[in-house]
Write a protein that holds these residues in place. Sequence first.
Motif, mmCIF file in Angstrom:
data_model
loop_
_atom_site.group_PDB
_atom_site.id
_atom_site.type_symbol
_atom_site.label_atom_id
_atom_site.label_comp_id
_atom_site.label_asym_id
_atom_site.label_seq_id
_atom_site.Cartn_x
_atom_site.Cartn_y
_atom_site.Cartn_z
ATOM 1 N N HIS A 9 1.900 -1.567 -11.494
ATOM 2 C CA HIS A 9 0.995 -2.559 -12.079
ATOM 3 C C HIS A 9 1.262 -2.619 -13.584
ATOM 4 O O HIS A 9 1.578 -1.600 -14.188
ATOM 5 C CB HIS A 9 -0.440 -2.106 -11.798
ATOM 6 N N PHE A 24 8.043 8.727 -13.912
ATOM 7 C CA PHE A 24 8.303 9.001 -15.331
ATOM 8 C C PHE A 24 9.730 9.508 -15.508
ATOM 9 O O PHE A 24 10.448 9.082 -16.414
ATOM 10 C CB PHE A 24 7.297 10.034 -15.838
ATOM 11 N N ALA A 55 -0.649 -2.586 -16.007
ATOM 12 C CA ALA A 55 -1.470 -1.606 -16.725
ATOM 13 C C ALA A 55 -0.830 -0.229 -16.673
ATOM 14 O O ALA A 55 -0.914 0.545 -17.635
ATOM 15 C CB ALA A 55 -2.874 -1.549 -16.135
ATOM 16 N N ASP A 56 -0.176 0.102 -15.567
ATOM 17 C CA ASP A 56 0.490 1.391 -15.456
ATOM 18 C C ASP A 56 1.783 1.421 -16.266
ATOM 19 O O ASP A 56 2.134 2.449 -16.844
ATOM 20 C CB ASP A 56 0.778 1.720 -13.984
ATOM 21 N N VAL A 84 2.340 5.701 -7.522
ATOM 22 C CA VAL A 84 1.370 5.910 -8.588
ATOM 23 C C VAL A 84 0.200 6.783 -8.181
ATOM 24 O O VAL A 84 -0.538 7.252 -9.025
ATOM 25 C CB VAL A 84 0.815 4.595 -9.176
ATOM 26 N N GLY A 120 -4.555 12.023 -5.029
ATOM 27 C CA GLY A 120 -5.239 10.751 -4.861
ATOM 28 C C GLY A 120 -5.775 10.138 -6.143
ATOM 29 O O GLY A 120 -6.442 9.132 -6.107
ATOM 30 N N ASP A 121 -5.492 10.704 -7.305
ATOM 31 C CA ASP A 121 -5.974 10.030 -8.507
ATOM 32 C C ASP A 121 -4.875 9.103 -9.029
ATOM 33 O O ASP A 121 -3.860 8.886 -8.373
ATOM 34 C CB ASP A 121 -6.478 11.023 -9.553
ATOM 35 N N TYR A 122 -5.104 8.524 -10.203
ATOM 36 C CA TYR A 122 -4.218 7.443 -10.619
ATOM 37 C C TYR A 122 -3.271 7.818 -11.749
ATOM 38 O O TYR A 122 -2.718 6.962 -12.395
ATOM 39 C CB TYR A 122 -5.062 6.218 -11.003
ATOM 40 N N GLU A 123 -3.092 9.113 -11.963
ATOM 41 C CA GLU A 123 -2.166 9.537 -12.999
ATOM 42 C C GLU A 123 -0.750 9.085 -12.615
ATOM 43 O O GLU A 123 -0.383 9.128 -11.451
ATOM 44 C CB GLU A 123 -2.236 11.065 -13.095
ATOM 45 N N ILE A 124 0.022 8.688 -13.637
ATOM 46 C CA ILE A 124 1.375 8.219 -13.313
ATOM 47 C C ILE A 124 2.216 9.386 -12.814
ATOM 48 O O ILE A 124 2.270 10.445 -13.425
ATOM 49 C CB ILE A 124 2.027 7.563 -14.541
ATOM 50 N N ARG A 184 5.040 11.959 -11.876
ATOM 51 C CA ARG A 184 6.125 12.522 -12.664
ATOM 52 C C ARG A 184 7.472 11.977 -12.223
ATOM 53 O O ARG A 184 8.397 11.849 -13.020
ATOM 54 C CB ARG A 184 6.157 14.045 -12.523
ATOM 55 N N ILE A 244 2.232 1.943 -3.401
ATOM 56 C CA ILE A 244 1.229 2.479 -4.317
ATOM 57 C C ILE A 244 1.010 3.969 -4.055
ATOM 58 O O ILE A 244 0.993 4.787 -4.953
ATOM 59 C CB ILE A 244 -0.101 1.722 -4.166
ATOM 60 N N ASP A 287 0.810 -1.200 0.000
ATOM 61 C CA ASP A 287 0.000 0.000 0.000
ATOM 62 C C ASP A 287 0.853 1.264 0.000
ATOM 63 O O ASP A 287 0.575 2.225 -0.697
ATOM 64 C CB ASP A 287 -0.893 -0.010 1.227
#
Lengths: 462, 462
Positions: A47, A24, A49-50, A10, A15-19, A21, A6, A3
Amino acid sequence: MLDDQITDDVQPEDGDYEINRGVFGSVKDALQADNAAALAMALAPLHPADIADLMEQLSSDDREDFVRLYGSEFDGEVLSELDEGLREDIISYMAPEVFAEAVRELETDDVVDLIEDLDEPHTEAALKALDDDDRVVVEQSLSYPEESAGRLMQRELVVAPEHWNVGQTIDFLRNQDDLPEQFYHVILVDPRMRPTGYVTLGRLMGSPRATAMTEITEESFRTIPVLQDEGDVAYAFNQYHLISAPVVDEDDRLVGVITIDDAMAILDEEHEEDILRLAGVGEESSLSDRVIDTTKRRFPWLAVNLVTSILASLVIAQFDKVIAQFVALAVLMPIVASMGGNAGTQSLTVAVRALATKDLTTSNVWRVIRREAIVGLVNGVIFAVVMGVVGVLWFGTPMLGVVIGVAMVVNLVVAGLAGVMIPVTLERLDIDPALASGAFVTTVTDVVGFFAFLGLAAVVLL
Amino acid sequence: MLDDQITDDVQPEDGDYEINRGVFGSVKDALQADNAAALAMALAPLHPADIADLMEQLSSDDREDFVRLYGSEFDGEVLSELDEGLREDIISYMAPEVFAEAVRELETDDVVDLIEDLDEPHTEAALKALDDDDRVVVEQSLSYPEESAGRLMQRELVVAPEHWNVGQTIDFLRNQDDLPEQFYHVILVDPRMRPTGYVTLGRLMGSPRATAMTEITEESFRTIPVLQDEGDVAYAFNQYHLISAPVVDEDDRLVGVITIDDAMAILDEEHEEDILRLAGVGEESSLSDRVIDTTKRRFPWLAVNLVTSILASLVIAQFDKVIAQFVALAVLMPIVASMGGNAGTQSLTVAVRALATKDLTTSNVWRVIRREAIVGLVNGVIFAVVMGVVGVLWFGTPMLGVVIGVAMVVNLVVAGLAGVMIPVTLERLDIDPALASGAFVTTVTDVVGFFAFLGLAAVVLL
């Protein structure tokens, strides 16, 4: 621990799921330094998917470096999470043995999803990578038409004869060696393998051993024909709140099961298709496409738009003498066309959405058409008065106000009618209404708008 | 039997889920004959979701008759399946005791979903209908902000201490009297009720009794903060293929669980919102709204469009002398504006969708903007050549061809830039990019299109 990772990596502050920076940046640094260990470390908490999303956000040069550097670490699931438009490229960067290993890691339904979009040589490589059992399953799935329930379903099933009781079923399940990874129901079948109901695992656990299975079946039970279109499958899951549904062949015999996570992915794809088609953008369009692909994909609808706008110009050209005399007409005419185009797009979008959710049917189509015409009339009259006044104040010619007012009413009523009738007609002709309606509707509102405004002006003002 | 009915009554010949005309006809007949028994018979085979759809397709007069005639048979689930815009009306037609009974039939999370959109008197009536336990649960849910995970979650949980083994867990479940109707995982918690993992029921059934629960947890495990926006919840389910996810408060303590069927419904709603907002139609717009509601809802964006198109007209008005001299300009100028509007809408839609799927981020925004400009340039040059030739052939003035060509290139590049930069800016300002982007983008392309074309013409041709 999981947890924490995460949260740090990510899920940024909001609190949203944008990757993030930071992630990146680490990936870009690792690519620049050609450092495989650093890349692997940056990706470890992500993950699949990410990771796929992150690859989509890289430039295509970086993407090639990424695949090379990621090397044998490449997780098969990343492949199946990637944008379809990008997979072929990514796979062509992969060493054949890395690709084979990645395919072997996948569940058979993900392999099917992957293979169906690949070119011949990659398809063969993927099939060759599988062991014999899996290959048979994949090839059977591929024998069903594209975008059918048959392609979506998984073949690992948990069934029980309908005459069993809870105790028998539990004992049977407890003695199985290889239950599927994901299953939510025990499907009851008759002696000819036709599904007759299902029982959730939760209900099974909560019931006394002597209870007959048929007593605790779920009301939500319904079967999906194997040839049903995947869009309809997604609709059924959403409409009837299904979690999983047995798939049956033409003889109503059980051949597989579809679960809601696959249906949700299809629902998302169908929406994407609708929204992009409405805007005249070819499907499978995404930010990761190359410039050349994007240009090619947007070109056709721009070309259609060019032809239709030339059509509108031909209408204007008929009235060149009036315009030469009253330049105010040239100033005002785009307003009438633009209002019509906007009102038409509003009706059209509501109609396309209602067709997709099956709320617009033969039973109510005439009432809807009448309603759209009335809405167009009411808004048309309001804006006619406003524009009439603007026209008079601006140019000091009362008749010009009347002309633009009447043209506005006519065009907004036509917009309402065209906005419903065009998509409904396309649907009847088995053409996706989202695909071509926009161009038709704005052509109609442009032509009608210019014709009504300039034609009326020619009669009244000359 | 159930299956036969479905095939006959709601799945017509083409196998999709559109409501059968026959059923619709029987309902209309029953309403006309004021025959409650006939209505009940026609509705008996239908799923509540289909009954709700059917009601939405009736005219509002028929709807009132329907509710009266359906009377005490009214299924609570039909209420929760109805379009939000329609519920208030339907409930106002219902006898208070019928409404109370309908509410009592619902699961608490459906009651929350129902209540949050109702006016004060109906809210109170609904809460009063519930028994004390349920009312407490509903009121607790309503204490979380609208559109948050707290509103979505259900509170019935199946948890086990993390140190248990499979045998202990199975025995515990087998001895429970009231397991929730729908559950797919046993959530493992530490002594402070913080979730640390979960185990699927299928895995539980397939594992030996002595296996520690922590050994068979799922990798997909992740928790949802109770205040998270429901759109992000839906995104997480779709992105990470979740089936259910524990919801935690600020101290990471377990407070509820969200299941994928609710997430799928939210995903569908969010899509509907996006597609309708992009078209300038207020949300909650549906075919069942009354004419007056639809008219009101579409009015604001038409009004915005009127203002922006007057803005474009003001640009044209600056060049009235050139137009008076060269009427060809009035004939051709809508083409430049229309092509720009179309190209802008294409970029805009791709950008809005990419923002929604979190594929357009701070990491790649500049690359995307550059790419859109290049795509605009390439398509601009192609259509500039085509239109230049058309202009010359049509009006025989080579300079006119040059003017329209240059204006086309300028406008398509601007369209590409505006199509990305406007929604990205709105998103940064915390405004839904789908909501207002369309109007801004077409204003930019209209103004730039007219200005570039007419301005250049004034310089070159005069």
